[in-house]
Design a protein around this motif. Sequence first.
Motif, PDB file in Angstrom:
ATOM      1  N   ILE A  34       0.939  -1.108   0.121  1.00 37.37           N
ATOM      2  CA  ILE A  34      -0.130  -0.093  -0.004  1.00 37.37           C
ATOM      3  C   ILE A  34       1.038   1.247  -0.020  1.00 37.37           C
ATOM      4  CG2 ILE A  34      -0.264   0.223   2.337  1.00 37.37           C
ATOM      5  CD1 ILE A  34      -3.006   0.742  -0.384  1.00 37.37           C
ATOM      6  N   GLN A  35       2.248   1.235   0.238  1.00 37.58           N
ATOM      7  CA  GLN A  35       2.829   2.240   0.412  1.00 37.58           C
ATOM      8  C   GLN A  35       3.230   2.595  -0.962  1.00 37.58           C
ATOM      9  OE1 GLN A  35       3.817   3.608   3.499  1.00 37.58           O
ATOM     10  NE2 GLN A  35       4.421   5.510   2.076  1.00 37.58           N
ATOM     11  N   GLY A  36       3.158   1.908  -1.723  1.00 37.11           N
ATOM     12  CA  GLY A  36       3.464   2.491  -3.422  1.00 37.11           C
ATOM     13  C   GLY A  36       2.306   3.261  -3.624  1.00 37.11           C
ATOM     14  N   LEU A  37       0.904   2.945  -3.518  1.00 32.78           N
ATOM     15  CA  LEU A  37      -0.338   3.790  -3.653  1.00 32.78           C
ATOM     16  C   LEU A  37      -0.120   5.161  -2.917  1.00 32.78           C
ATOM     17  CD1 LEU A  37      -2.961   4.207  -5.181  1.00 32.78           C
ATOM     18  CD2 LEU A  37      -3.982   3.176  -3.423  1.00 32.78           C
ATOM     19  N   ILE A  38       0.146   5.200  -1.613  1.00 31.47           N
ATOM     20  CA  ILE A  38       0.381   6.123  -0.872  1.00 31.47           C
ATOM     21  C   ILE A  38       1.496   7.282  -1.496  1.00 31.47           C
ATOM     22  CG2 ILE A  38       1.283   7.034   1.583  1.00 31.47           C
ATOM     23  CD1 ILE A  38       0.243   4.306   2.477  1.00 31.47           C
ATOM     24  N   ASN A  39       2.637   6.763  -1.814  1.00 31.90           N
ATOM     25  CA  ASN A  39       3.495   7.725  -2.441  1.00 31.90           C
ATOM     26  C   ASN A  39       3.152   8.024  -3.655  1.00 31.90           C
ATOM     27  OD1 ASN A  39       5.441   7.093  -0.394  1.00 31.90           O
ATOM     28  ND2 ASN A  39       6.497   5.246  -1.289  1.00 31.90           N
ATOM     29  N   ALA A  40       2.322   7.385  -4.584  1.00 28.38           N
ATOM     30  CA  ALA A  40       1.871   7.820  -5.974  1.00 28.38           C
ATOM     31  C   ALA A  40       0.951   9.096  -5.522  1.00 28.38           C
ATOM     32  CB  ALA A  40       1.308   6.801  -6.568  1.00 28.38           C
ATOM     33  N   ILE A  41      -0.165   8.900  -4.769  1.00 29.52           N
ATOM     34  CA  ILE A  41      -0.869   9.740  -4.333  1.00 29.52           C
ATOM     35  C   ILE A  41      -0.061  11.150  -3.848  1.00 29.52           C
ATOM     36  CG2 ILE A  41      -2.784  10.438  -2.750  1.00 29.52           C
ATOM     37  CD1 ILE A  41      -3.890   7.576  -3.261  1.00 29.52           C
ATOM     38  N   ALA A  42       0.722  11.031  -2.831  1.00 28.08           N
ATOM     39  CA  ALA A  42       1.478  12.256  -2.088  1.00 28.08           C
ATOM     40  C   ALA A  42       2.288  12.877  -3.068  1.00 28.08           C
ATOM     41  CB  ALA A  42       2.189  11.549  -1.061  1.00 28.08           C
ATOM     42  N   HIS A  43       2.752  12.204  -4.200  1.00 27.45           N
ATOM     43  CA  HIS A  43       3.912  12.793  -5.125  1.00 27.45           C
ATOM     44  C   HIS A  43       3.103  13.261  -6.397  1.00 27.45           C
ATOM     45  CE1 HIS A  43       6.502  10.906  -2.145  1.00 27.45           C
ATOM     46  NE2 HIS A  43       6.953  11.916  -2.423  1.00 27.45           N
ATOM     47  N   SER A  44       1.755  12.963  -6.572  1.00 32.89           N
ATOM     48  CA  SER A  44       1.067  13.248  -7.872  1.00 32.89           C
ATOM     49  C   SER A  44       0.831  14.966  -8.058  1.00 32.89           C
ATOM     50  CB  SER A  44      -0.078  12.593  -8.074  1.00 32.89           C
ATOM     51  OG  SER A  44      -0.968  13.036  -9.218  1.00 32.89           O
ATOM     52  N   HIS A  45       1.251  15.404  -9.055  1.00 30.14           N
ATOM     53  CA  HIS A  45       0.963  16.790  -9.463  1.00 30.14           C
ATOM     54  C   HIS A  45      -0.164  17.252 -10.393  1.00 30.14           C
ATOM     55  CE1 HIS A  45       4.730  17.947  -7.211  1.00 30.14           C
ATOM     56  NE2 HIS A  45       5.356  17.241  -7.896  1.00 30.14           N
ATOM     57  N   ALA A  46      -1.056  16.101 -10.594  1.00 33.20           N
ATOM     58  CA  ALA A  46      -2.024  16.162 -11.479  1.00 33.20           C
ATOM     59  C   ALA A  46      -3.296  16.847 -10.859  1.00 33.20           C
ATOM     60  CB  ALA A  46      -2.483  14.711 -12.004  1.00 33.20           C
ATOM     61  N   SER A  47      -3.782  17.587 -11.492  1.00 35.96           N
ATOM     62  CA  SER A  47      -4.917  18.583 -11.053  1.00 35.96           C
ATOM     63  C   SER A  47      -6.194  17.465 -10.628  1.00 35.96           C
ATOM     64  CB  SER A  47      -5.533  19.343 -12.320  1.00 35.96           C
ATOM     65  OG  SER A  47      -6.257  18.601 -13.143  1.00 35.96           O
ATOM     66  N   ASP A  48      -5.948  16.457 -11.021  1.00 39.52           N
ATOM     67  CA  ASP A  48      -7.395  15.200 -10.620  1.00 39.52           C
ATOM     68  C   ASP A  48      -6.641  14.100  -9.609  1.00 39.52           C
ATOM     69  OD1 ASP A  48      -5.843  14.005 -12.718  1.00 39.52           O
ATOM     70  OD2 ASP A  48      -7.629  13.077 -13.513  1.00 39.52           O
ATOM     71  N   ALA A  49      -5.506  14.632  -8.831  1.00 44.63           N
ATOM     72  CA  ALA A  49      -4.972  13.710  -8.150  1.00 44.63           C
ATOM     73  C   ALA A  49      -5.917  13.436  -6.844  1.00 44.63           C
ATOM     74  CB  ALA A  49      -3.610  14.043  -7.474  1.00 44.63           C
ATOM     75  N   LEU A  50      -5.881  12.244  -6.447  1.00 40.73           N
ATOM     76  CA  LEU A  50      -6.619  11.828  -5.209  1.00 40.73           C
ATOM     77  C   LEU A  50      -6.013  12.402  -3.917  1.00 40.73           C
ATOM     78  CD1 LEU A  50      -9.260  10.010  -4.516  1.00 40.73           C
ATOM     79  CD2 LEU A  50      -7.453   8.352  -4.032  1.00 40.73           C
ATOM     80  N   ARG A  51      -6.744  13.076  -3.009  1.00 39.78           N
ATOM     81  CA  ARG A  51      -6.121  13.838  -2.004  1.00 39.78           C
ATOM     82  C   ARG A  51      -6.739  13.174  -0.824  1.00 39.78           C
ATOM     83  NH1 ARG A  51      -1.771  14.814  -4.241  1.00 39.78           N
ATOM     84  NH2 ARG A  51      -1.796  16.562  -5.790  1.00 39.78           N
ATOM     85  N   CYS A  52      -6.110  12.168  -0.270  1.00 34.51           N
ATOM     86  CA  CYS A  52      -6.816  11.527   1.091  1.00 34.51           C
ATOM     87  C   CYS A  52      -6.082  12.061   2.342  1.00 34.51           C
ATOM     88  CB  CYS A  52      -6.620   9.818   0.765  1.00 34.51           C
ATOM     89  SG  CYS A  52      -7.884   9.352  -0.467  1.00 34.51           S
ATOM     90  N   GLN A  53      -6.501  12.274   3.148  1.00 39.70           N
ATOM     91  CA  GLN A  53      -5.977  12.483   4.706  1.00 39.70           C
ATOM     92  C   GLN A  53      -6.035  11.367   5.939  1.00 39.70           C
ATOM     93  OE1 GLN A  53      -4.326  15.622   4.886  1.00 39.70           O
ATOM     94  NE2 GLN A  53      -4.920  16.007   2.723  1.00 39.70           N
ATOM     95  N   PHE A  54      -5.319  10.368   5.291  1.00 38.41           N
ATOM     96  CA  PHE A  54      -5.248   9.220   6.190  1.00 38.41           C
ATOM     97  C   PHE A  54      -3.895   8.896   6.792  1.00 38.41           C
ATOM     98  CE2 PHE A  54      -7.893   7.024   2.637  1.00 38.41           C
ATOM     99  CZ  PHE A  54      -9.268   7.244   3.510  1.00 38.41           C
ATOM    100  N   THR A  55      -4.123   8.412   8.167  1.00 42.24           N
ATOM    101  CA  THR A  55      -2.955   8.125   8.906  1.00 42.24           C
ATOM    102  C   THR A  55      -2.411   6.907   8.291  1.00 42.24           C
ATOM    103  OG1 THR A  55      -4.362   6.674  10.529  1.00 42.24           O
ATOM    104  CG2 THR A  55      -4.166   9.118  11.092  1.00 42.24           C
ATOM    105  N   PRO A  56      -1.171   6.454   8.687  1.00 40.43           N
ATOM    106  CA  PRO A  56      -0.710   5.133   8.130  1.00 40.43           C
ATOM    107  C   PRO A  56      -1.799   3.789   8.574  1.00 40.43           C
ATOM    108  CG  PRO A  56       1.107   6.503   9.137  1.00 40.43           C
ATOM    109  CD  PRO A  56      -0.257   7.374   9.470  1.00 40.43           C
TER     110      PRO A  56
END
Length: 163
Positions: free
Chosen positions: A13-35
């Motif tokens: 799941i860390q791969g998905l977390i990193n992809a979301i955190a580092h995406s600069h796309a306007s339509d990136a998913l922005r989740c505020q989750f704890t580990p």
Amino acid sequence: MNAPLPTSVRFDIQGLINAIAHSHASDALRCQFTPQQWDVLAGYMQPFALQQGQSLIEQGSADQTLYFIESGTLSVHYQDEKGRIRLAMVAAGSMVGEGAFFSRLPRNATVQASNACQLWCLTAIRFKELSNRHSPIALELCLAMGGVMAKRLYNRPKRVAVT
């Protein structure tokens, strides 16, 4: 639809977390989750891989599954009443499938892998289980998905990406 996973593909799941955190796309998913919340969510999703050219979603299908992109790029094709095809590209850190998920209507576009992709899927049934057992996580995910959909609808070229 889902290709067997090559032995070299590893999912965490860390791969998905990193992809979301580092995406600069306007339509990136922005989740505020704890580990810990990410770990809970991962337990409700299934990882899988697509090879270049494989279809993920077919226009007109009745499926409501959500797909979160860990790596790779998906192309979204829509054929309108005049037979024209429109195209949008959706990259790692975003998602597809939110339109049918929220509307419960048939898919309005076809989605294919532009290159090798690693994805996480969340079915409607598993989302209902998540919402019954972990409602704060389900609510945060819904808000993030609604944000993706709203951004796509505001951006005319990206509207086709609402699948």
